[in-house]
Design a protein around this motif. Structure first.
Motif, PDB file in Angstrom:
ATOM      1  N   PHE A 148       0.842  -1.210   0.000  1.00 48.71           N
ATOM      2  CA  PHE A 148       0.000   0.000   0.000  1.00 48.71           C
ATOM      3  C   PHE A 148       0.864   1.241   0.000  1.00 48.71           C
ATOM      4  O   PHE A 148       0.637   2.194  -0.737  1.00 48.71           O
ATOM      5  N   SER A 149       1.834   1.224   0.911  1.00 51.92           N
ATOM      6  CA  SER A 149       2.651   2.406   1.114  1.00 51.92           C
ATOM      7  C   SER A 149       3.437   2.754  -0.154  1.00 51.92           C
ATOM      8  O   SER A 149       3.543   3.915  -0.546  1.00 51.92           O
ATOM      9  N   ILE A 150       3.961   1.724  -0.832  1.00 52.51           N
ATOM     10  CA  ILE A 150       4.671   1.973  -2.092  1.00 52.51           C
ATOM     11  C   ILE A 150       3.699   2.512  -3.148  1.00 52.51           C
ATOM     12  O   ILE A 150       3.995   3.473  -3.853  1.00 52.51           O
ATOM     13  N   MET A 151       2.523   1.914  -3.222  1.00 54.46           N
ATOM     14  CA  MET A 151       1.525   2.343  -4.212  1.00 54.46           C
ATOM     15  C   MET A 151       1.080   3.780  -3.954  1.00 54.46           C
ATOM     16  O   MET A 151       0.877   4.552  -4.889  1.00 54.46           O
ATOM     17  N   GLU A 152       0.892   4.107  -2.680  1.00 45.88           N
ATOM     18  CA  GLU A 152       0.484   5.469  -2.342  1.00 45.88           C
ATOM     19  C   GLU A 152       1.539   6.469  -2.788  1.00 45.88           C
ATOM     20  O   GLU A 152       1.224   7.536  -3.312  1.00 45.88           O
ATOM     21  N   GLN A 153       2.806   6.122  -2.566  1.00 37.44           N
ATOM     22  CA  GLN A 153       3.862   7.043  -2.960  1.00 37.44           C
ATOM     23  C   GLN A 153       4.001   7.138  -4.466  1.00 37.44           C
ATOM     24  O   GLN A 153       4.294   8.203  -5.004  1.00 37.44           O
ATOM     25  N   LYS A 154       3.768   6.013  -5.141  1.00 36.51           N
ATOM     26  CA  LYS A 154       3.780   6.057  -6.603  1.00 36.51           C
ATOM     27  C   LYS A 154       2.666   6.983  -7.102  1.00 36.51           C
ATOM     28  O   LYS A 154       2.847   7.756  -8.035  1.00 36.51           O
ATOM     29  N   ALA A 155       1.508   6.881  -6.449  1.00 36.86           N
ATOM     30  CA  ALA A 155       0.377   7.719  -6.849  1.00 36.86           C
ATOM     31  C   ALA A 155       0.674   9.193  -6.604  1.00 36.86           C
ATOM     32  O   ALA A 155       0.360  10.051  -7.426  1.00 36.86           O
ATOM     33  N   GLU A 156       1.308   9.490  -5.466  1.00 39.60           N
ATOM     34  CA  GLU A 156       1.687  10.874  -5.158  1.00 39.60           C
ATOM     35  C   GLU A 156       2.632  11.421  -6.226  1.00 39.60           C
ATOM     36  O   GLU A 156       2.503  12.557  -6.679  1.00 39.60           O
ATOM     37  N   ALA A 157       3.591  10.578  -6.582  1.00 33.39           N
ATOM     38  CA  ALA A 157       4.632  11.007  -7.513  1.00 33.39           C
ATOM     39  C   ALA A 157       4.093  11.158  -8.932  1.00 33.39           C
ATOM     40  O   ALA A 157       4.633  11.921  -9.735  1.00 33.39           O
ATOM     41  N   SER A 158       3.021  10.440  -9.227  1.00 35.82           N
ATOM     42  CA  SER A 158       2.510  10.457 -10.595  1.00 35.82           C
ATOM     43  C   SER A 158       1.614  11.669 -10.832  1.00 35.82           C
ATOM     44  O   SER A 158       0.978  12.190  -9.924  1.00 35.82           O
ATOM     45  N   ALA A 159       1.582  12.098 -12.064  1.00 33.97           N
ATOM     46  CA  ALA A 159       0.763  13.264 -12.399  1.00 33.97           C
ATOM     47  C   ALA A 159      -0.714  12.888 -12.405  1.00 33.97           C
ATOM     48  O   ALA A 159      -1.582  13.717 -12.192  1.00 33.97           O
ATOM     49  N   ARG A 160      -0.965  11.591 -12.618  1.00 34.53           N
ATOM     50  CA  ARG A 160      -2.344  11.148 -12.750  1.00 34.53           C
ATOM     51  C   ARG A 160      -3.043  11.129 -11.405  1.00 34.53           C
ATOM     52  O   ARG A 160      -2.522  10.625 -10.423  1.00 34.53           O
ATOM     53  N   LYS A 161      -4.234  11.713 -11.365  1.00 39.01           N
ATOM     54  CA  LYS A 161      -4.986  11.767 -10.120  1.00 39.01           C
ATOM     55  C   LYS A 161      -5.601  10.409  -9.805  1.00 39.01           C
ATOM     56  O   LYS A 161      -6.031   9.702 -10.704  1.00 39.01           O
ATOM     57  N   VAL A 162      -5.637  10.067  -8.532  1.00 41.16           N
ATOM     58  CA  VAL A 162      -6.322   8.853  -8.121  1.00 41.16           C
ATOM     59  C   VAL A 162      -7.813   9.158  -8.004  1.00 41.16           C
ATOM     60  O   VAL A 162      -8.215  10.031  -7.258  1.00 41.16           O
ATOM     61  N   ARG A 163      -8.612   8.452  -8.787  1.00 39.71           N
ATOM     62  CA  ARG A 163     -10.063   8.645  -8.668  1.00 39.71           C
ATOM     63  C   ARG A 163     -10.594   7.850  -7.483  1.00 39.71           C
ATOM     64  O   ARG A 163     -10.197   6.722  -7.254  1.00 39.71           O
ATOM     65  N   THR A 164     -11.519   8.467  -6.753  1.00 37.81           N
ATOM     66  CA  THR A 164     -12.092   7.769  -5.597  1.00 37.81           C
ATOM     67  C   THR A 164     -13.522   7.313  -5.871  1.00 37.81           C
ATOM     68  O   THR A 164     -14.127   6.660  -5.049  1.00 37.81           O
ATOM     69  N   THR A 165     -14.058   7.709  -7.024  1.00 39.87           N
ATOM     70  CA  THR A 165     -15.356   7.194  -7.444  1.00 39.87           C
ATOM     71  C   THR A 165     -15.187   6.656  -8.859  1.00 39.87           C
ATOM     72  O   THR A 165     -14.152   6.865  -9.498  1.00 39.87           O
ATOM     73  N   GLU A 166     -16.209   5.978  -9.359  1.00 42.24           N
ATOM     74  CA  GLU A 166     -16.150   5.466 -10.728  1.00 42.24           C
ATOM     75  C   GLU A 166     -17.197   6.149 -11.607  1.00 42.24           C
ATOM     76  O   GLU A 166     -17.536   5.639 -12.684  1.00 42.24           O
ATOM     77  N   THR A 167     -17.711   7.272 -11.130  1.00 40.50           N
ATOM     78  CA  THR A 167     -18.796   7.962 -11.827  1.00 40.50           C
ATOM     79  C   THR A 167     -18.453   8.211 -13.293  1.00 40.50           C
ATOM     80  O   THR A 167     -17.388   8.720 -13.612  1.00 40.50           O
ATOM     81  N   GLN A 168     -19.392   7.853 -14.187  1.00 41.90           N
ATOM     82  CA  GLN A 168     -19.160   7.999 -15.625  1.00 41.90           C
ATOM     83  C   GLN A 168     -19.665   9.338 -16.138  1.00 41.90           C
ATOM     84  O   GLN A 168     -19.117   9.903 -17.061  1.00 41.90           O
ATOM     85  N   VAL A 169     -20.736   9.828 -15.536  1.00 42.02           N
ATOM     86  CA  VAL A 169     -21.349  11.028 -16.089  1.00 42.02           C
ATOM     87  C   VAL A 169     -22.021  11.848 -14.994  1.00 42.02           C
ATOM     88  O   VAL A 169     -22.507  11.303 -14.007  1.00 42.02           O
TER      89      VAL A 169
END
Lengths: 491, 491
Positions: free
Chosen positions: A376-397
């Protein structure tokens, strides 16, 4: 002092504490989670879900079932299973009734489950939280509540086939999680014990010397040797002999060489372990995972209950991510019995279930535990470092409107989309501004907006806007759900 | 002695106790789970997973995020939130440090989370276990560890839009779970309080009379009235007036009628509630769920913290499944505050978060809790009653052989299939009998068998057998994975 005297004394003190108000004397309300625990926010949950999905997919690919056990067990179920670490077990208050403790790992409840239900064959995974009253101050942020993620195969089978599957699983999971390059060290408790015997370690020192060997991933050989000789009272000669062996690494070839080794071959135990190690590597070849697996005589692992093969996977890239993971104190060393950088570990434990069976019937087991908190901790840091935002919902529209007084129309369309299985949001306002509706899409990564206006309603269409390109196109209402599905099929 | 001195002393003593062996003296051993708890076996887990997937899919369709909180909270966080039921809270033992308790529900930790993180807007779901020291003997098998499955919308919005969405969600979930016909009763705490006021109930008796009204789903009006008059000391006249109102059921029309009612219209509170009720029904019409929703003045619900709309869903089919669910003691009445046959409940609680905020800032919330243990129980009984076996794995194919000495070939093919993403099992035996391999497929519902023999190996093919029809066809090894995917795409 005896145990019962201590119990008495503790009870007296706690009574006194309750009388003078205990912690409840302070009326100032503390807004916090319990020491060593944390909430997971939606972003952390999104990452956690992705990691779990990858791991569960792998477990299911290997035909595993899953079970669940209660978060607390009878205290006596856990007693005598964790050696010194028993002091880290959380007990529940005696409120009149059974004495209970929070589970310390998933392996002991699994063994209890097998014995209680007289199950002799199962391949199961179990993902759940466990509890350890570790001192977070001393161990720099180690959690007292954390996930374990276990896969185990129980049953009497031909040697090393399930063991090889466990290693294959570690290989698959670490590859799919894309954590960078890794290595899986393998050894065998019988080879270690045989090695200690032929090197002249007295029987009663096997365990303590073993736990010193276990430090080789963090300490130099000189320091390890000094601990053996000066602290544990081993002869220098024996230590030097151990030193020769624990520097050895290899594959099937090493197992073959050691079977011919003048000293090693004197130990029946070691030979049994080495023969199985050869067999293990032959299966690993068939599974095409020998590129990452290394037979390493320095691998010891802490837990007492291992009886055969043991293994541990480490990440080999010294990327900043690993460094900070360690700084965050997510080093699972003491928790999982695995070393710095370690992300999985396990082994064979053929005796544990028998400890629960009234007649001592054994059920051989082999398993692996994924060091999921570290992942988890590695993934969280990868997400922080990445430009791509982590989505917390899957809303399509998002169903939106630029004009006033269209709430009812927005709600009607929203329900239509929900009923068509489209993940849809709508603002809970009578007359929201179009800008704030679009802003919400930007913020939460919603890719499409379905915009309603008087004109669209008259024409029986909806203006479908792509958030990132700002393109807009009219779509007939009857085809809207299909069009949204098409455009978000990659989400 | 001060509290911190006591803590220190206790810690010292416990350390000493751990050193001299602690409780590990007793040897007699009980093989069971803690009272009121149970393991979930693989079959139960398979059903649980299916139910969760349906529910989570619905929550996600509505744009919800998810969070997680620790299983225990500071004791003071739970203090004063559950009234009488506080005695059912599990406390942890004071092992020197904070006083902790296991969570009793997910709503209080949610409110604590919002206040602690100063969150004013969120739509979240949380599925997790909660703990209540209920007496399983008295309540016929009620569990002390059970799941809650909550969806809540926090934030200041235009009236009744989020409330309507909660009801839409209940409607969707109960429809998709196919539990039979259901009804959702709706009422409002303000309408209840207004009704009590205009019927002449003294202010200090609102709560206790409310809890008597709550029994109308289990008791006749005569018995309820008698409790009000004889036990709670209400005047007969007031009771009769209440009796008239609580027999009323309807929809928007009823809300309109009561707004004109000579007595009801005297209460400002009641009028506010009735106006909102009208609004709610207008949104429910847009959401096309009014067929199942009924405005019912007898719905009271137990929990103190509700401030506005309340609701409860019940199954209306008196099928044997429901009866036995009740016999199993999975009646959630006391746990969820819902009635027999009840499978979901919730309401608006605008004051709870403010109890945690140092400045008392309020965050309005509305939410729903699915009575998931009852749903599990119904699903389990449906599965028992059905001829179709519940699969506990998703394995698509078993790699088998009719001949001896083909273990290596079986393992090689198994790894090929794993690597192609096929869920594959293989027996951990050197020379298993073909019959026992086929029997395993029958037992665990594996639909296909990939059979290897000398001839197949020579020809570069695999014999693919369909378990239920016993048809066999040779498939080239290169096309095997694709063929298996095609044949199991409906699994």
């Amino acid at each position: 002092m005896t145990v019962s005297q201590i119990d008495e004394e503790v009870a007296k003190l706690l009574k006194l504490k309750a009388q003078i108000g205990g912690d409840e004397g302070k009326h100032q309300f503390t807004l916090k989670t319990a020491k060593g625990t944390r909430d997971y926010n939606p972003k952390q949950m999104a990452i956690r879900e992705r990691v779990f999905n990858t791991i569960i997919r792998c477990f299911k690919r290997h035909g595993a079932e899953t079970i669940d056990t209660p978060v607390f067990e009878l205290k006596e179920t856990l007693t005598g299973k964790y050696g010194e670490d028993s002091k880290l077990i959380y007990d529940l208050k005696d409120q009149g009734g059974e004495l209970l403790s929070l589970r310390y790992d998933l392996t002991v409840p699994f063994a209890r489950y097998l014995a209680m239900n007289k199950i002799t064959n199962i391949k199961r995974y179990h993902i759940a939280k466990v509890y350890r009253r570790d001192n977070p101050a001393m161990t720099r942020g180690r959690y007292r509540e954390f996930y374990q993620c276990d896969f185990d195969i129980a049953g009497q089978y031909d040697p090393m086939i399930p063991d090889a599957e466990c290693l294959k699983i570690v290989h698959e999971i670490l590859s799919e999680l894309e954590l960078g390059d890794f290595r899986i060290k393998v050894n065998d408790r019988r080879i270690l014990d045989g090695m200690f015997a032929v090197c002249g370690v007295p029987d009663d020192k096997f365990r303590t010397i073993c736990s010193t060997v276990d430090k080789l991933d963090k300490m130099s050989w000189e320091d390890v040797k000094s601990e053996m000789v000066n602290e544990k009272g081993l002869s220098e000669e024996a230590a030097d002999q151990i030193g020769q062996y624990v520097s050895m690494q290899g594959g099937m070839d090493l197992a073959e060489r050691l079977l011919q080794d003048a000293k090693m071959s004197q130990s029946k135990q070691a030979c049994a372990g080495l023969t199985d190690m050869k067999q293990l590597f032959s299966y690993l070849q068939l599974f095409q995972v020998t590129d990452k697996v290394v037979f390493d005589l320095s691998l010891a692992r802490g837990l007492d209950y291992y009886t055969g093969v043991i293994y541990e996977a480490i990440l080999t890239q010294n990327c900043p991510v690993n460094v900070s993971a360690t700084q965050n104190g997510v080093d699972e060393k003491a928790e999982e019995g695995v070393s710095v950088g370690s992300v999985a570990g396990g082994g064979r434990y053929d005796g544990l279930v028998g400890m629960f069976d009234p007649k001592g019937r054994k059920v051989p087991c082999v398993g692996v535990s994924i060091g999921i908190e570290r992942v988890f901790s590695i993934m969280e840091q990868k997400a922080e470092a990445s430009a791509r935002k982590v989505r917390t919902t899957e809303t399509q529209v998002m169903v939106a409107s630029a004009q006033k007084n269209l709430l009812n129309e927005r709600l009607r369309l929203t329900a239509e989309l929900w009923n068509a299985g489209i993940k849809t949001e709508v603002m809970y306002k009578k007359n929201p501004k179009l800008l704030s509706q679009l802003q919400h899409c930007e913020d939460s990564g919603i890719p499409l907006v379905a915009i309603l206006g008087e004109q669209e309603l008259k024409d029986g269409v909806v203006k479908l806007r792509t958030v990132h390109s700002r393109e807009e196109v009219d779509v007939s209402r009857a085809e809207l759900a299909e069009e949204i599905k098409k455009r978000t099929s990659d989400v």
